[in-house]
Design an enzyme around this catalytic site. Sequence first.
Site, PDB file in Angstrom:
ATOM      1  N   GLU A 170      -5.431   9.592  -9.115  1.00 47.55           N
ATOM      2  CA  GLU A 170      -5.280   8.509  -8.145  1.00 47.55           C
ATOM      3  C   GLU A 170      -5.977   7.268  -8.706  1.00 47.55           C
ATOM      4  O   GLU A 170      -7.150   7.313  -9.077  1.00 47.55           O
ATOM      5  CB  GLU A 170      -5.909   8.917  -6.795  1.00 47.55           C
ATOM      6  CG  GLU A 170      -5.768   7.831  -5.745  1.00 47.55           C
ATOM      7  CD  GLU A 170      -5.748   8.362  -4.309  1.00 47.55           C
ATOM      8  OE1 GLU A 170      -5.607   9.582  -4.104  1.00 47.55           O
ATOM      9  OE2 GLU A 170      -5.856   7.518  -3.394  1.00 47.55           O
ATOM     10  N   ASN A 213     -10.099  12.309  -2.400  1.00 45.64           N
ATOM     11  CA  ASN A 213      -9.066  12.833  -1.496  1.00 45.64           C
ATOM     12  C   ASN A 213      -8.814  14.252  -1.988  1.00 45.64           C
ATOM     13  O   ASN A 213      -7.898  14.522  -2.750  1.00 45.64           O
ATOM     14  CB  ASN A 213      -7.779  12.004  -1.580  1.00 45.64           C
ATOM     15  CG  ASN A 213      -7.977  10.619  -0.991  1.00 45.64           C
ATOM     16  OD1 ASN A 213      -8.725  10.444  -0.025  1.00 45.64           O
ATOM     17  ND2 ASN A 213      -7.320   9.628  -1.571  1.00 45.64           N
ATOM     18  N   GLU A 294      -9.140   7.099   5.892  1.00 44.51           N
ATOM     19  CA  GLU A 294      -7.787   7.044   5.336  1.00 44.51           C
ATOM     20  C   GLU A 294      -7.047   8.369   5.514  1.00 44.51           C
ATOM     21  O   GLU A 294      -6.427   8.899   4.598  1.00 44.51           O
ATOM     22  CB  GLU A 294      -7.839   6.649   3.862  1.00 44.51           C
ATOM     23  CG  GLU A 294      -8.510   5.290   3.662  1.00 44.51           C
ATOM     24  CD  GLU A 294      -8.468   4.753   2.242  1.00 44.51           C
ATOM     25  OE1 GLU A 294      -8.467   5.568   1.304  1.00 44.51           O
ATOM     26  OE2 GLU A 294      -8.425   3.518   2.093  1.00 44.51           O
ATOM     27  N   ARG A 344     -12.606  -4.869   9.754  1.00 42.55           N
ATOM     28  CA  ARG A 344     -12.875  -3.681   8.937  1.00 42.55           C
ATOM     29  C   ARG A 344     -14.204  -3.798   8.188  1.00 42.55           C
ATOM     30  O   ARG A 344     -14.869  -2.793   7.928  1.00 42.55           O
ATOM     31  CB  ARG A 344     -11.726  -3.485   7.945  1.00 42.55           C
ATOM     32  CG  ARG A 344     -12.033  -2.478   6.865  1.00 42.55           C
ATOM     33  CD  ARG A 344     -10.798  -2.156   6.082  1.00 42.55           C
ATOM     34  NE  ARG A 344     -11.116  -1.506   4.822  1.00 42.55           N
ATOM     35  CZ  ARG A 344     -10.238  -1.244   3.886  1.00 42.55           C
ATOM     36  NH1 ARG A 344      -8.960  -1.574   4.062  1.00 42.55           N
ATOM     37  NH2 ARG A 344     -10.589  -0.648   2.773  1.00 42.55           N
ATOM     38  N   ASP A 373     -13.115  -3.266  -0.049  1.00 38.88           N
ATOM     39  CA  ASP A 373     -12.642  -2.204  -0.932  1.00 38.88           C
ATOM     40  C   ASP A 373     -12.427  -2.712  -2.354  1.00 38.88           C
ATOM     41  O   ASP A 373     -11.290  -2.963  -2.738  1.00 38.88           O
ATOM     42  CB  ASP A 373     -11.330  -1.640  -0.363  1.00 38.88           C
ATOM     43  CG  ASP A 373     -10.863  -0.403  -1.105  1.00 38.88           C
ATOM     44  OD1 ASP A 373     -11.616   0.082  -1.958  1.00 38.88           O
ATOM     45  OD2 ASP A 373      -9.754   0.069  -0.820  1.00 38.88           O
ATOM     46  N   GLU A 395     -21.500   2.392  -5.089  1.00 40.31           N
ATOM     47  CA  GLU A 395     -20.276   2.835  -5.762  1.00 40.31           C
ATOM     48  C   GLU A 395     -19.583   1.621  -6.358  1.00 40.31           C
ATOM     49  O   GLU A 395     -19.224   0.686  -5.642  1.00 40.31           O
ATOM     50  CB  GLU A 395     -19.353   3.558  -4.763  1.00 40.31           C
ATOM     51  CG  GLU A 395     -18.108   4.147  -5.413  1.00 40.31           C
ATOM     52  CD  GLU A 395     -17.216   4.919  -4.430  1.00 40.31           C
ATOM     53  OE1 GLU A 395     -17.694   5.873  -3.787  1.00 40.31           O
ATOM     54  OE2 GLU A 395     -16.029   4.554  -4.311  1.00 40.31           O
ATOM     55  N   GLU A 401      -8.614  -0.870 -10.231  1.00 40.71           N
ATOM     56  CA  GLU A 401      -7.581  -0.750  -9.209  1.00 40.71           C
ATOM     57  C   GLU A 401      -7.081  -2.110  -8.715  1.00 40.71           C
ATOM     58  O   GLU A 401      -5.886  -2.368  -8.695  1.00 40.71           O
ATOM     59  CB  GLU A 401      -8.126   0.060  -8.027  1.00 40.71           C
ATOM     60  CG  GLU A 401      -7.154   0.117  -6.863  1.00 40.71           C
ATOM     61  CD  GLU A 401      -7.712   0.893  -5.671  1.00 40.71           C
ATOM     62  OE1 GLU A 401      -8.814   1.444  -5.769  1.00 40.71           O
ATOM     63  OE2 GLU A 401      -7.011   0.940  -4.645  1.00 40.71           O
ATOM     64  N   GLU A 575      -9.972 -13.583 -11.165  1.00 41.73           N
ATOM     65  CA  GLU A 575     -10.177 -14.040  -9.798  1.00 41.73           C
ATOM     66  C   GLU A 575      -9.415 -15.342  -9.543  1.00 41.73           C
ATOM     67  O   GLU A 575      -8.779 -15.513  -8.500  1.00 41.73           O
ATOM     68  CB  GLU A 575     -11.676 -14.276  -9.571  1.00 41.73           C
ATOM     69  CG  GLU A 575     -12.006 -14.885  -8.232  1.00 41.73           C
ATOM     70  CD  GLU A 575     -13.495 -15.226  -8.094  1.00 41.73           C
ATOM     71  OE1 GLU A 575     -14.135 -15.563  -9.117  1.00 41.73           O
ATOM     72  OE2 GLU A 575     -14.005 -15.147  -6.972  1.00 41.73           O
ATOM     73  N   TRP A 606      -4.626  -2.216   8.315  1.00 50.40           N
ATOM     74  CA  TRP A 606      -5.553  -1.943   7.207  1.00 50.40           C
ATOM     75  C   TRP A 606      -6.756  -2.872   7.172  1.00 50.40           C
ATOM     76  O   TRP A 606      -7.746  -2.589   6.489  1.00 50.40           O
ATOM     77  CB  TRP A 606      -4.811  -1.987   5.868  1.00 50.40           C
ATOM     78  CG  TRP A 606      -3.886  -0.830   5.711  1.00 50.40           C
ATOM     79  CD1 TRP A 606      -2.542  -0.824   5.986  1.00 50.40           C
ATOM     80  CD2 TRP A 606      -4.218   0.499   5.297  1.00 50.40           C
ATOM     81  NE1 TRP A 606      -2.016   0.428   5.745  1.00 50.40           N
ATOM     82  CE2 TRP A 606      -3.024   1.268   5.321  1.00 50.40           C
ATOM     83  CE3 TRP A 606      -5.406   1.127   4.904  1.00 50.40           C
ATOM     84  CZ2 TRP A 606      -2.990   2.615   4.982  1.00 50.40           C
ATOM     85  CZ3 TRP A 606      -5.365   2.464   4.550  1.00 50.40           C
ATOM     86  CH2 TRP A 606      -4.164   3.198   4.599  1.00 50.40           C
TER      87      TRP A 606
HETATM   88  O1  GCW Z   1      -9.529   1.731  -2.826  1.00 45.80           O
HETATM   89  C1  GCW Z   1      -9.015   2.752  -2.062  1.00 45.80           C
HETATM   90  C2  GCW Z   1      -7.953   3.365  -2.890  1.00 45.80           C
HETATM   91  C3  GCW Z   1      -7.675   4.795  -2.565  1.00 45.80           C
HETATM   92  C4  GCW Z   1      -8.989   5.536  -2.599  1.00 45.80           C
HETATM   93  C5  GCW Z   1      -9.911   4.932  -1.562  1.00 45.80           C
HETATM   94  C6  GCW Z   1     -11.287   5.560  -1.588  1.00 45.80           C
HETATM   95  C7  GCW Z   1      -9.363   7.755  -3.336  1.00 45.80           C
HETATM   96  O2  GCW Z   1      -6.804   2.596  -2.755  1.00 45.80           O
HETATM   97  O3  GCW Z   1      -6.787   5.276  -3.529  1.00 45.80           O
HETATM   98  O4  GCW Z   1      -8.819   6.905  -2.394  1.00 45.80           O
HETATM   99  O5  GCW Z   1     -10.102   3.575  -1.820  1.00 45.80           O
HETATM  100  O6  GCW Z   1     -12.161   4.983  -2.219  1.00 45.80           O
HETATM  101  O7  GCW Z   1     -11.482   6.585  -0.991  1.00 45.80           O
END
Ligand code: GCW
Length: 897
Positions: A170, A213, A294, A344, A373, A395, A401, A575, A606
């Site tokens: 993932e 996940n 999620e 959020r 995120d 983290e 991503e 950016e 979201w």
């Molecule tokens: O950034 C999002 C991602 C998901 C990811 C989630 C997380 C593993 O799009 O793919 O799932 O965060 O950090 O749990």
Amino acid sequence: MLLHGMLHAETGAEAWLRYAPLGETEAAKYSSLPASVVVLGDSLLLHSAQQETIRGARGMLGRTLREATDQVREESIVLGSIAALNTAAPVLKHPPELRGDGFWLTTGNVNGFTCLIIAGATDRGVLYGVFALLSRIARGESAVQLDDLEQPYAPVRWVDDWDNLNGRIERGYAGRSIFFDGGKVRDDLTRAGDYARLLASIGINGCAVNNVNADPKVLADDFLPQLARIADAFRPWGVQMAISVDLSTPKVIGGLDTFDPLDPRVRDWWLKKVEDIYKLIPDFGGIVVKADSEGRSGPSTYGRTPADAANMIARALKPHGGLVFYRAFVYNHHLDWLNPKNDRAKAAYDNFHPLDGQFDDNVIIQIKYGPIDFQVREPVQPLFAGLRNTNEAIELQITQEYTGQQRHLCFLAPMWKEVLDFDLQVENPPRRHGDTEKIGPSGHRIIGSSAQLLTSRSPDHPGSPDRPVLASWGGHPITRSPDALLTPVKDLVAGKVFHRPTGGFVGVANVGLDANWLGHPLAMANLYAFGRLAWNPNLSARAVADEWTQLTFGRDPLVLRTISSMLLSSWHLYESYTGPLGIGTLTDITGSHYGPGVESSERNGWGQWHRADHQGVGMDRTQATGTGYTAQYPEAVARVYENLATTPDDLLLFFHHVPYTYMLRAGKTVIQQIYDSHYEGAQGAQQLVVQWESLKNHIDDERYEAVLARLEYQAGHAIVWRDAVCNWFLRISGIPDAKGRVGHYPNRIEAEAMQLQGYSVIDVAPPETASEGKAVECSATAQNCAAVFHFQEKAGWYDVDVQYFDQNSGASKFRILVDNQVVDEWSAGDALPSAKINGDTSTRREIRGLALRPGDEIRIEGFPDRGAHAALDYMELHPASGYVQATAGNPGSHGHR
Ligand code: GCW
């Protein structure tokens, strides 16, 4: 001068551990290095340490050291723990501070011989010391008269890999899993061992190997022995294996009818499971939990809290020394967009702050650096300051991503540094153990260990010991009270502020089977930087970039200067052509998280909203009129963000909703800054190509070409981003670009305006991802299609850009003919993250140096393949660049842009 010896073919598999031969003069510097390497004691780790020393010396110096155990009979490199050293050389006074994974490099007398000593409090520390010594040699630093003590900043320095048991990863962008395939652990775990060695070389001591996940099957009885094989591959490098689990496992595969963490049957199930694990894997590191997030199940199913769930597992792990990493990424992804108070960003703090103090001492709350995120820019997550009686870890995301997925260059150390150095100005923190009071040059007190002093002196940090500042985003330093304690994020997560027993750093790595681990050869700088900053967050981003470049590409000054500066500019570039002003990345957030998709974040649950309308843009997160998110910060920080005038420009739209005409500190309006930033960013991306081209023949061809191809692609995709975002904002704001660029493309010929043979015109969704919102596609059943036009400008040399779509559902082919002569052809066979014709797949092919005459027929032929439609967006003609003029007659080169 070129070092020819260094230009042999490289796949990137060796990463920063190449141990490439030093030139003769360089090698001479190390001629006094002893000829033997003696290890005091016997363990897997010490064995690795000894073998690594031999491997490094052989590679770099061309010498094979003699190996010996326990007895020092000549001048030697001596490897051993402090305890062993005390026996072998009782006269040596080792530094009392040496603990945990720290190491000491020194010179001393052992058994009457002058030795280079590498000592650690533990065997793992010894191994780290060996890597440090070898890194010094590779970078040409002295290895004589050493007296270096290095202590890691925090005990937890881990990576997570989001690998699924079926072998897919993932958010992984470099091939399939190095651990799993087809629902099993791979037979061949060579790469897992190589990975552990890389991790150890930068001080990483734990790795969770499967996706957060998590598949419940990871805990099946027949899976545990397979996991044990991964742990075996890691063990020689001191990397503890860990796994992620799904909390519903006791119910899904465990035969229970519940997974309620307070049910004794569930508790016993975990106890037994953890015991089974430790029987097979005595050094098992612990368990990562993603729950109530999620769509994952969690304790909320039974009205229980994250503390109930975390502690249940923690108590099973406790007798064995294992840790629980409970992720704070818990939020509702069905938020009502229509409610302007919903936010959020508030979720982690709202969920975890009330539980502070309720978690066992082997639980760590694992917290993403920002409240949303992994966006290209976010403010620091306030929860770091909100947990005083709970362990925490930050983290960070090494896998890119939201930052270009390793197709774009984006070196993240500068961002991480801003986050880690950010002073959250915690109110009334306890005085620290070992805090010293010193009188600074200006006469005022400076409180803190030398580490804190370094913080404020770091070149990336705008402060100085005399004027400590809030390391604010956007470089608008805010002077703080000289008496206040600095409470930067790095100290909070390391447990230094609240005297926590553990804590630290977690990076989501997602390396894959691609030879070079992360896809883009330069992306490994991020893995390296993560490890180095987890070890010592006081290093500057530049120091880390320089180290990595030297280790990875050698010590040619031009190479060092060029790559390091490319790395250091790349985050800001990314950016600026994706999401400036703190707006977020504007990517397609419900799909690939890659190409532009400005509206995808709006009108859904979201919560990655930017709330752009005809008048203005941005999320109002103030207490006065908005969601109230700013209240989660300690007072002094909250005040800065609450106030429009003191919010740094680059976080403006994260905190405030402003009209497009709002005047920035930079002296221009928000809308003009959106336009300018995208144009400057795209321009900067073109510059990366030029910078890289200066390195031809200075590095090996393989890596040169691999990087060049990615940079050329990036330069083209930066234009896709630029045009998509600018046109979208032009449409919604109705305010034209003061510089007349947006919406005006004088050199562009739309595919739909050409003479079409077989091609049909389609609407592209979202429309901003194609020029004029339209493209042409060739039906999959057709053999081929063509788009034709007649050149009418004046005769001369031209560069031609063809904007086409590279769908991942097949490999279309294209060719270009000028008056029936084929001038270029290529296959669109890249694996971009979509099968659709949109901003994920829009790609530029640049054909340099074509001689065109009025009346020439230019013909683009497309050959569809399976689901890929050889789709075209437009063609752009530019008078050729100087290089081509000077070499007229050369057929010209081309690339993907
Ligand atoms: O950034 C999002 C991602 C998901 C990811 C989630 C997380 C593993 O799009 O793919 O799932 O965060 O950090 O749990």
